[in-house]
Scaffold this motif. Structure first.
Motif, short mmCIF file in Angstrom:
data_model
loop_
_atom_site.label_atom_id
_atom_site.label_comp_id
_atom_site.label_asym_id
_atom_site.label_seq_id
_atom_site.Cartn_x
_atom_site.Cartn_y
_atom_site.Cartn_z
N UNK A 33 0.80 -1.36 0.22
CA UNK A 33 0.07 -0.35 -0.08
C UNK A 33 0.34 1.23 0.12
N UNK A 34 -0.05 2.56 -0.56
CA UNK A 34 1.08 3.59 -0.20
C UNK A 34 1.01 4.31 0.97
N UNK A 35 -0.02 3.83 1.69
CA UNK A 35 -0.01 4.49 3.02
C UNK A 35 1.63 3.45 3.58
N UNK A 36 1.56 1.98 3.56
CA UNK A 36 2.67 1.58 3.61
C UNK A 36 4.01 1.92 3.78
N UNK A 37 3.97 2.44 2.74
CA UNK A 37 5.35 2.56 1.67
C UNK A 37 5.85 3.95 2.74
N UNK A 38 4.40 4.70 2.65
CA UNK A 38 4.37 6.30 4.03
C UNK A 38 4.86 5.97 5.11
N UNK A 39 4.69 5.22 5.97
CA UNK A 39 4.44 4.77 6.94
C UNK A 39 6.41 4.79 6.52
N UNK A 40 7.36 3.29 6.10
CA UNK A 40 8.28 2.83 6.49
C UNK A 40 8.68 4.23 6.31
N UNK A 41 8.98 4.23 5.36
CA UNK A 41 10.01 5.97 4.58
C UNK A 41 9.45 6.73 5.38
N UNK A 42 8.44 6.75 6.21
CA UNK A 42 8.91 8.32 7.08
C UNK A 42 7.78 9.46 6.45
N UNK A 43 7.25 9.25 5.51
CA UNK A 43 6.62 10.06 4.97
C UNK A 43 5.31 10.11 4.79
N UNK A 44 4.83 11.57 4.69
CA UNK A 44 3.28 11.57 4.60
C UNK A 44 3.17 10.86 3.45
N UNK A 45 1.48 10.13 3.13
CA UNK A 45 0.39 9.84 2.14
C UNK A 45 0.37 10.54 0.94
N UNK A 46 0.72 11.51 0.96
CA UNK A 46 0.57 12.87 0.09
C UNK A 46 1.48 12.53 -0.43
N UNK A 47 2.83 13.04 -0.18
CA UNK A 47 3.84 13.21 -0.98
C UNK A 47 4.61 11.93 -1.49
N UNK A 48 4.22 10.73 -0.71
CA UNK A 48 4.60 9.49 -2.17
C UNK A 48 4.00 9.41 -3.06
N UNK A 49 1.91 9.94 -2.72
CA UNK A 49 0.81 9.43 -4.07
C UNK A 49 1.49 10.82 -4.67
N UNK A 50 1.53 12.12 -4.15
CA UNK A 50 1.71 12.97 -5.60
C UNK A 50 3.33 12.64 -6.13
N UNK A 51 4.53 12.06 -5.69
CA UNK A 51 5.69 12.11 -6.78
C UNK A 51 5.53 10.70 -7.48
N UNK A 52 5.04 9.52 -6.68
CA UNK A 52 3.98 8.46 -7.69
C UNK A 52 3.15 8.82 -9.12
N UNK A 53 2.13 9.89 -8.45
CA UNK A 53 1.12 10.67 -9.78
C UNK A 53 1.85 11.22 -10.70
#
Length: 118
Positions: A39-59
């Motif tokens: 999940x994006x949420x799981x990745x965000x937590x693992x990387x110490x980032x916000x969901x929005x930051x991860x999703x924004x870069x992927x998008x």
């Protein structure tokens, strides 16, 4: 430079003609983490980032490449999550190979230029 141990370090990324980042080590880590956690949420937590930051870069990468990187499963009984598309898996493999080749070539060039006997 006697008795000094030197190493070369470099950072590579792929950008478009306007200088916007398409892919690099950060996005590679994000996709690998999404694959690991599901999940994006799981990745965000693992990387110490916000969901929005991860999703924004992927998008942003998806938009710049014109290809989907994730298959997003909406929640419900099976909880949702995300998985990588075949394109994303290929992109990961290609970038890893490129990164390894550049690192190897850089190391060889560094040895030739900096450690040659004068």
């Amino acid at each position: 430079m006697k008795n000094t141990s030197l190493e070369i370090r470099s950072k590579i990324w792929i950008q478009d003609d306007s200088g916007k980042i398409i892919f690099g080590l950060g996005r590679l880590k994000m996709l690998e983490s999404i694959e690991r956690t599901g999940s994006i949420q799981g990745a965000a937590k693992e990387l110490g980032m916000s969901y929005q930051a991860v999703w924004g870069r992927i998008k942003a990468t998806e938009e710049r490449l014109g290809e989907s990187l994730l298959i997003r499963n909406i929640g419900g009984v099976q909880r949702g999550g995300s998985e990588l598309t075949p394109f994303a898996k290929k992109l990961i493999h290609q970038f890893q190979e490129l990164h390894e080749r550049i690192a190897q070539d850089s190391n060889e060039l560094f040895e030739t230029v900096f450690n040659s006997e004068e």
